[in-house]
Scaffold this active site. Sequence first.
Site, PDB file in Angstrom:
ATOM      1  N   TYR B 291      36.651  16.792  25.986  1.00 45.29           N
ATOM      2  CA  TYR B 291      38.036  17.255  26.132  1.00 45.29           C
ATOM      3  C   TYR B 291      38.549  16.951  27.534  1.00 45.29           C
ATOM      4  O   TYR B 291      37.919  17.313  28.537  1.00 45.29           O
ATOM      5  CB  TYR B 291      38.103  18.754  25.864  1.00 45.29           C
ATOM      6  CG  TYR B 291      39.503  19.322  25.876  1.00 45.29           C
ATOM      7  CD1 TYR B 291      40.256  19.357  24.705  1.00 45.29           C
ATOM      8  CD2 TYR B 291      40.061  19.831  27.036  1.00 45.29           C
ATOM      9  CE1 TYR B 291      41.533  19.881  24.705  1.00 45.29           C
ATOM     10  CE2 TYR B 291      41.338  20.352  27.041  1.00 45.29           C
ATOM     11  CZ  TYR B 291      42.072  20.380  25.873  1.00 45.29           C
ATOM     12  OH  TYR B 291      43.333  20.905  25.888  1.00 45.29           O
ATOM     13  N   TYR B 342      47.345  13.146  23.131  1.00 47.24           N
ATOM     14  CA  TYR B 342      46.892  14.531  23.293  1.00 47.24           C
ATOM     15  C   TYR B 342      47.275  15.308  22.049  1.00 47.24           C
ATOM     16  O   TYR B 342      48.439  15.628  21.825  1.00 47.24           O
ATOM     17  CB  TYR B 342      47.521  15.167  24.534  1.00 47.24           C
ATOM     18  CG  TYR B 342      47.009  16.585  24.768  1.00 47.24           C
ATOM     19  CD1 TYR B 342      45.655  16.818  24.977  1.00 47.24           C
ATOM     20  CD2 TYR B 342      47.868  17.671  24.777  1.00 47.24           C
ATOM     21  CE1 TYR B 342      45.169  18.096  25.176  1.00 47.24           C
ATOM     22  CE2 TYR B 342      47.392  18.965  24.984  1.00 47.24           C
ATOM     23  CZ  TYR B 342      46.039  19.169  25.184  1.00 47.24           C
ATOM     24  OH  TYR B 342      45.565  20.440  25.381  1.00 47.24           O
TER      25      TYR B 342
END
Lengths: 147, 387
Positions: B291, B342
């Site tokens: 992440y 994203y």
Amino acid sequence: MESGWILPDLSNEATRGFWDGCAEGELRIQTCSDCGATRMPPRPMCPRCRSVDYGWTAMSGEGRIWSFVVAHPPLLPAYAEIAPYPVVTVELLEDPMIRIVGGLVGGPGLDAASVDTKTIEIGDPVHVVFAKVEDVTIPRWTGAKWA
Amino acid sequence: MSGTIRDEAAIVGMGSTALSSKGGLEEDELTLACLAISAAIDDAGLEPSDVDGLALFDMESKREVEVARNLGLGEITFFAEVGYGGGAACATVGHAAMAVASGQCDVAVAWRARKRAAKSTRVWSQAPKRLDDSDQWTRPAGLLRPVDEIAMLTRRYMHEYGVTREQLANVALTLRRHANRNPRAAMYEKTLDLDQYLSARWISEPLCLFDNCLESDGALAVVITSAERARDLPHEPIYVHAYSQGLPEQHQIMSNFFCEDPLRGPSHAAARRLWANSDLKPHDVSCAQIYDAFSPLIPLSLEGYGFCERGEGAAFTEDGGLDWDGGRLPVNTSGGSLSEAYVHGFNHVIEAVRQLRGESTAQVEDASSCLVTSGECVPTSALLLRN
């Protein structure tokens, strides 16, 4: 000039002691009435002994910069007006595990624009000042370096 | 019974809409969710009526009932929502795998649909004027955005371990090179070099524009079923080998400057259980999808998941350490959140499946296992997938 800032809700029983202290010119830290442990941010229960009884201890307001940022736009309009501005996380001299976040200013009543952000370093000594924004008093930090 | 869900469930289908960071997509979030899930069900060779489990982010704007009614799903016997935004992606897949492995459902879908390309959709810009939650300790001071909170932690990280901007640039530049191989990536055609990185505008010092993820529209979904059933479906099963969530002691949602050791983030908590429940060790893993809402989350996560010691994550990025081709650990081979899209880290799950199917545009040779992580610095989750 400062309306449009995001501020705390003062009606929360567990946190208002901190904000009441600021309004009265004191940096007050929540302290367990049973085991004496300090805690920040404030909350109803002591994570060390599970007591729900607490009081507030006035600190000297002296600390050191633990870390800092300089915020640049895009930001909310009220904050964009003073950008780029420094924000510091301070560890208190009496109790370094207590850390408090606030703007860094050149002195009481001055805003962030009075600080040359290139001079800020981790470890710099600072002390608390208080600023009234609308009906709330919030802590900020200043130091001899920026006076 | 092993006592864990190790290899009991597998990802058997994946689906994605287009991912758009410029201009956005026309469809609303519900439509995008349904299109991605529909594609994932088709990819799995299953029918909507086969689906009886749902796992999603609690931030989904349209929830189980809407998705089930639109897709024509049958009776659902398991549904679960996971909190904490960017910490949730791996947990949705993990919850689905646990539900399948424990017999609460037979076929589960996990997904994320999100429209964030438009500037008006920034979560931080919609903060209430009066705060009753933990944000009251940071927002009034001017830490308005996630980037401000991560910048505060990053400055301390740089101070304690001598981390440099050039090391953060290694992250941004490596992921950009990976995106330059991936036609789905927003930054497919845009290269990035060190001079551009170092001269970019600040967002929150010490983090510049290229330390920040994209903002994108899109939806992604995976289908999970039992290992036994997976063997009869069209694609090679991608097994959920291990899964964990992580919420360390005295943590606060993101601006965790108030605990004893703020640089020991949630990844450390997730890693402990993840590796304990796994046959693999960090050095066994073929690649990782980590992440990356902000570039420093990758070195911090490398430390948390045990690929190096504390304080060594930034040095790990040097000399092509994260490169898809020959790196110590190929990381974010699609370009990740910094350069592909994203979507709250759900594209990392999809890229892991691509790697393990042998379909990545930056394919790691003989990839047999992949670590996927969700957001470091928020209550998080992680998956170990293998083929």
